[in-house]
Design an enzyme around this catalytic site. Sequence first.
Site, mmCIF file in Angstrom:
data_model
loop_
_atom_site.group_PDB
_atom_site.id
_atom_site.type_symbol
_atom_site.label_atom_id
_atom_site.label_comp_id
_atom_site.label_asym_id
_atom_site.label_seq_id
_atom_site.Cartn_x
_atom_site.Cartn_y
_atom_site.Cartn_z
ATOM 1 N N CYS A 156 46.864 48.971 42.557
ATOM 2 C CA CYS A 156 46.996 48.962 44.141
ATOM 3 C C CYS A 156 48.249 48.125 44.638
ATOM 4 O O CYS A 156 48.253 47.072 44.481
ATOM 5 C CB CYS A 156 45.600 48.193 44.683
ATOM 6 S SG CYS A 156 45.223 48.372 46.449
ATOM 7 N N PRO A 157 49.014 48.937 45.166
ATOM 8 C CA PRO A 157 50.228 48.441 45.499
ATOM 9 C C PRO A 157 49.887 47.570 46.910
ATOM 10 O O PRO A 157 50.864 46.692 47.160
ATOM 11 C CB PRO A 157 51.087 49.706 46.080
ATOM 12 C CG PRO A 157 50.250 50.801 46.077
ATOM 13 C CD PRO A 157 49.072 50.549 45.246
#
Lengths: 375, 146
Positions: free
Chosen positions: A207-208
């Site tokens: 998850c950025p």
Amino acid sequence: MSQLLHASLDQQQQNQQQSGQYDQICTRSSSSSIPATEAAEPAPCPGQRGRSPRRKWQVFPGRNRFYCDGRIMMARQTGVFYLTLVLILLTCGLFFTFDCPFLASNLTPAIPVVGGVLFVFVMGMLFRASFSDPGVLPRATPDEAADLGRQIDSLGCSRPPPRTREVLINGQTVKLKYCFTCKIFRPPRASHCSLCDNCVERFDHHCPWVGNCVGRRNYRFFYLFIVSLSLLTLFIFAFVITHIFSSAGSNRTGFLSALKDSPVVVCFFSVWSIVGLSGFHTYLISSNQTTNEDIKGSWSTKRSKDNYNPYSYGNILTNCCAALCGPLPPRSVRSTIRTKVRSDVKHTSEDPDSDVQSAPCAPEVSARGTTRFGY
Amino acid sequence: MRTTFHNLQELRRSASLVTKVFIQRDYSEGTVCRFQTKFPPELDSRIERALLDQTVKTLNSYYVEAEKIGGQSYLEGCLACATAYIIFLCMETRYEKVLRKISSYIQEQNEKIYAPRGLLLTDPIERGMRVVSFTHLLPLSLSVQG
């Protein structure tokens, strides 16, 4: 006798080279093959050389960043995480500054209190999800990799050697793949994250927004973060709208007014994605699947009629409880266990990794006098 | 060349040239931490099967206890969630408590059983719970020439 010994030792070297065919594919030289004293990363303190204690995270081969003496572990690219932080802080800041005084005095003071509690919870879960080790599997030591190579060679003479192992879990055949970077057969549900260059247990996704992988150890924090953020977003959206309609008569033009109303815009656009994501992850939790498995359709009946999820407990409530309230395993890349570089000890086998390990049986007690297994 | 390789491989196995032996994970019951109880042939001359079996089975039971999902773990999870996991700064999780027990068990086993036989058992946590490894304490060069 000595001739046989030399021949056997030569053979051992040759065997290691043979098992090295698994090493050849690795594009990144694992620092487990580099002695700790000569690790590429410079020691953080210039005074620490040779015999000085080196932490495991300092010689960690993956593409992660460590802060606070290894306690905080994040991915390399953290730009989007800072954006998440700015968006949440700005929106909440504007809400508490411009809307809460009106709402507290005209409606109820419980509104800023509930908002505050939600905000603290959201931030707590975000930090926990971002800074925790997601369940990274440490790479195999050269001895382990050689042992695996020997095991595979002993199975048969087929070339190329088998890169998968099949295991029967609850009546379902699961394939364990060999990871060429980490030189291990990945446990079930583990996957290699190409961004962080690590194998992660129960890999969900990278998850950025959170700046980290979501895996076994931080999935519950990620889920609670998105659920609480959905509630916070809806909460702010609802009450800012209330404020706008309550003060409809007053002059609401100009830049300052637009700034005060900006939480509505931010919330309006983000609520769809965040609430949607929360709903999706609620479905995943209730069926005990990971995003990775869902995307690949690993347990979909479209693959075959007999396909089912072997990890599911069969009951939605049990699945949810297991995911959210199950035991939290410790991290493998530990920071508080002090390790000593034993440059004076000669090793018969090439295992420089043992240079960065404490006594093999009991962990050494750290300088603080307590031994923690992780966070 | 190939025939020589196979003969030397067998010789190596019987002469215990390998300095580390690994017991891999058993995934037949899912992702629960469990190690294979299959006896590694390299340790045949070093230790009795029953003792090794006992050690691995005890370790497996400890891990089952650590990962058990029941009333206590739910209570711990709910309490932790309610306090936004701040409580873990003051309190140890049940998993960590069991890991301490495992550490002391392994130390005791090393002192009583494995060290006298020239072996050293490594705590699986050191290897990311992937393997249980046994190190031969005496390097082969010494044992052969001596």
